[in-house]
Design a protein around this motif. Structure first.
Motif, PDB file in Angstrom:
ATOM      1  N   GLN A 172       0.820  -1.204   0.000  1.00  0.00           N
ATOM      2  CA  GLN A 172       0.000   0.000   0.000  1.00  0.00           C
ATOM      3  C   GLN A 172       0.854   1.253   0.000  1.00  0.00           C
ATOM      4  N   ARG A 173       1.971   1.234   0.700  1.00  0.00           N
ATOM      5  CA  ARG A 173       2.861   2.400   0.698  1.00  0.00           C
ATOM      6  C   ARG A 173       3.356   2.711  -0.713  1.00  0.00           C
ATOM      7  N   VAL A 174       3.680   1.660  -1.474  1.00  0.00           N
ATOM      8  CA  VAL A 174       4.168   1.865  -2.843  1.00  0.00           C
ATOM      9  C   VAL A 174       3.068   2.478  -3.703  1.00  0.00           C
ATOM     10  N   PHE A 175       1.847   1.942  -3.625  1.00  0.00           N
ATOM     11  CA  PHE A 175       0.734   2.489  -4.408  1.00  0.00           C
ATOM     12  C   PHE A 175       0.432   3.927  -3.983  1.00  0.00           C
TER      13      PHE A 175
ATOM     14  N   GLU B  20       2.405   6.185  -2.696  1.00  0.00           N
ATOM     15  CA  GLU B  20       3.443   7.099  -3.181  1.00  0.00           C
ATOM     16  C   GLU B  20       3.274   7.372  -4.670  1.00  0.00           C
ATOM     17  N   GLU B  21       3.003   6.334  -5.441  1.00  0.00           N
ATOM     18  CA  GLU B  21       2.899   6.491  -6.890  1.00  0.00           C
ATOM     19  C   GLU B  21       1.655   7.298  -7.287  1.00  0.00           C
TER      20      GLU B  21
ATOM     21  N   VAL C  35      -5.238   6.736  -3.089  1.00  0.00           N
ATOM     22  CA  VAL C  35      -4.785   5.598  -2.291  1.00  0.00           C
ATOM     23  C   VAL C  35      -4.344   6.126  -0.928  1.00  0.00           C
ATOM     24  N   PRO C  36      -5.002   5.722   0.163  1.00  0.00           N
ATOM     25  CA  PRO C  36      -4.619   6.213   1.494  1.00  0.00           C
ATOM     26  C   PRO C  36      -3.235   5.711   1.890  1.00  0.00           C
ATOM     27  N   ASP C  37      -2.466   6.559   2.605  1.00  0.00           N
ATOM     28  CA  ASP C  37      -1.132   6.171   3.037  1.00  0.00           C
ATOM     29  C   ASP C  37      -1.205   5.367   4.334  1.00  0.00           C
ATOM     30  N   VAL C  38      -0.145   4.612   4.606  1.00  0.00           N
ATOM     31  CA  VAL C  38      -0.053   3.795   5.820  1.00  0.00           C
ATOM     32  C   VAL C  38       0.470   4.661   6.964  1.00  0.00           C
TER      33      VAL C  38
ATOM     34  N   SER D 210       2.457  -1.007 -14.293  1.00  0.00           N
ATOM     35  CA  SER D 210       3.592  -0.253 -14.844  1.00  0.00           C
ATOM     36  C   SER D 210       4.079   0.818 -13.877  1.00  0.00           C
ATOM     37  N   ARG D 211       3.182   1.340 -13.057  1.00  0.00           N
ATOM     38  CA  ARG D 211       3.547   2.420 -12.150  1.00  0.00           C
ATOM     39  C   ARG D 211       4.136   1.915 -10.831  1.00  0.00           C
TER      40      ARG D 211
END
Length: 454
Positions: free
Chosen positions: A217-220, A222-223, A232-235, A282-283
């Motif tokens: 989730q952190r990766v999504f 950030e992107e 996308v909510p951050d952790v 891809s992201r």
């Protein structure tokens, strides 16, 4: 102490046995209702009316049971809900309402239990960091439920707490469902339940691993941080069985749009759903692999314009070896869209989707793969239940030569989750009855699809 452990172990065994017994009763109850229905037909009631009544009562029991058991049982129900659009209308109609309930809700656990878990996972001082916690859950799903809270820095947060015994129940349910797949299968004509259960078993450990989910989730987050369409909510914090993320204000999930949305809303959110599904790999190097509508939230625009789409639940993601979807998929789908069945079969053999010595008719292969190919053949494609039913009834008809193609195709393990997610995504788009520029989305985000033919 040993006695306490033994008693606890016996208690878990009793609970597992009770869950298995409830699952085992489903096909037996269905058979009993069919027998009663046969008796009613002998008594003069129309066969169609009797069968509808049998299906409706069975659907209510099946999905009430799956939802109450949570764990693997509910997860199975959610997967079936995504594919509901493929069912023949006479089978889907009695099931639809009960299936939809599993997309957005589940029975909650006690607040006291939630607080005990938070104290165990976050420490005795947890209330100094989580300064407020809503007493009732905002959402509940297969292995955990979510409460709204406030972090010590003032941020509103979503607190996801894993159910006690979630791991035990998930694995026990999947083991029981694997045994029952054949007997429950007739309730879902045209669907292969065995492979669905096997895939759930394969990734059950990932579903239970909140630190692994937080990493994805952190990766999504950030992107997609500055994305104008996707949220996308951050952790915020994570432990073994607690995941705290930023709170996301939303009106409702896609399940409500499916049930009540206007044509404009269906088209708009269907397009955003497609863009997220195909741009994510891809992201981020990962595919969000849990496409049921409860994970997608509608965020209205403050100015009354087109809203954004929020995406939750990163427990099921495919971590892609090449950090994007395989280019072979795009290339083969493009060839299929050109209706070149011979070139399609050659490409499938080169990628080992069809083994060298397997004899299969190219035209039948093209027809079998039509759910993935046909939407790419127009600038804008209107997905619909009617289209999905027609396609799946045709390729699942034993009288159709394309029916045997599935037995001759070889789906490499690396494609299993991708295939299931893509199929589930099509199911959601058909439930939405959405029109989307599907071809343009694939040209932008699916490797290999936009390449010129060699």
């Amino acid at each position: 102490m040993a006695g306490d452990r033994d008693e606890g172990g016996r208690d878990l065994t009793r609970k597992a046995a009770a869950r298995t017994a409830r699952l085992a009763a489903l096909p037996v109850t269905y058979a009993g209702r069919r027998a009663v229905g046969f008796g009613k037909r002998l008594g003069g009631r129309p066969a169609e009316a009797v069968m509808t009544e049998v299906q409706q009562r069975t659907a209510e029991q099946i999905f009430r049971t799956l939802g109450q058991l949570k764990g693997g049982a509910m997860k199975m129900g959610q997967m079936l809900s995504v594919l509901e659009a493929a069912l023949p209308e006479e089978a889907a109609a009695p099931y639809r309402d009960e299936l939809t309930k599993l997309q957005d809700a589940a029975p909650p656990m006690a607040t006291r239990t939630v607080k005990d878990i938070l104290a165990r996972e976050l420490g005795a001082d947890w209330q100094e960091r989580l300064t407020w916690l809503d007493g009732g859950p905002s959402a509940a799903a297969s292995i955990g439920q979510v409460h709204k809270g406030r972090w010590h820095d003032g941020r509103e947060v979503a607190v996801k707490v894993q159910y006690p015994d979630a791991a035990t129940n998930l694995r026990a349910d999947l083991k029981a469902l694997a045994r029952l797949a054949k007997s429950v299968g007739p309730l879902f004509p045209g669907m292969e339940l065995g492979p669905l259960v096997a895939e759930l078993q394969e990734r059950s450990s990932d579903e239970l691993d909140y630190p692994l989910e937080a990493e994805a989730q952190r990766v999504f987050a950030e992107e997609f941080r500055d994305d104008p369409e996707i949220v996308v909510p951050d952790v915020v914090e994570v432990s073994e069985t607690v995941l705290i993320t930023e709170w996301m204000d939303s009106a409702h999930s896609l399940a409500r749009t499916i049930a009540e949305g206007t044509t404009e809303e269906r088209d708009h959110y269907g397009e955003l759903f497609s863009r997220f599904l195909f741009s994510g790999p891809s992201r981020t190097g990962m595919l969000h692999a849990d496409p049921h509508p409860g994970n997608y939230r509608v965020i209205p625009a403050e100015d009354g314009g087109p809203g954004r789409l929020g995406v939750l639940d990163y427990g099921a993601v495919a971590r892609l070896p090449d950090r994007e979807l395989p280019s072979a998929m795009g290339r083969l789908i493009r060839i299929g869209g050109e209706q070149d069945d011979e070139a399609l079969l050659r490409g499938l053999r080169e990628e080992n989707f069809v083994r060298d010595k397997v004899d299969v008719d190219p035209a039948q292969v093209l027809e079998y793969l039509s759910p993935f190919i046909v939407p790419t053949m127009e600038e804008r494609f209107r997905f619909s239940r009617a289209w999905m039913r027609e396609v799946f009834q045709r390729i699942n008809d034993p009288r159709n030569p394309a029916f045997n193609v599935a037995l001759k195709l070889n789906l490499p393990p690396s494609y299993l989750l991708i295939h299931r997610t893509w199929l589930g995504g099509i199911g959601v788009l058909c439930q939405l009855e959405a029109e989307a520029p599907f071809r343009a989305i694939l040209e932008e985000w699916l490797p290999g699809f936009a390449d010129e033919p060699a």
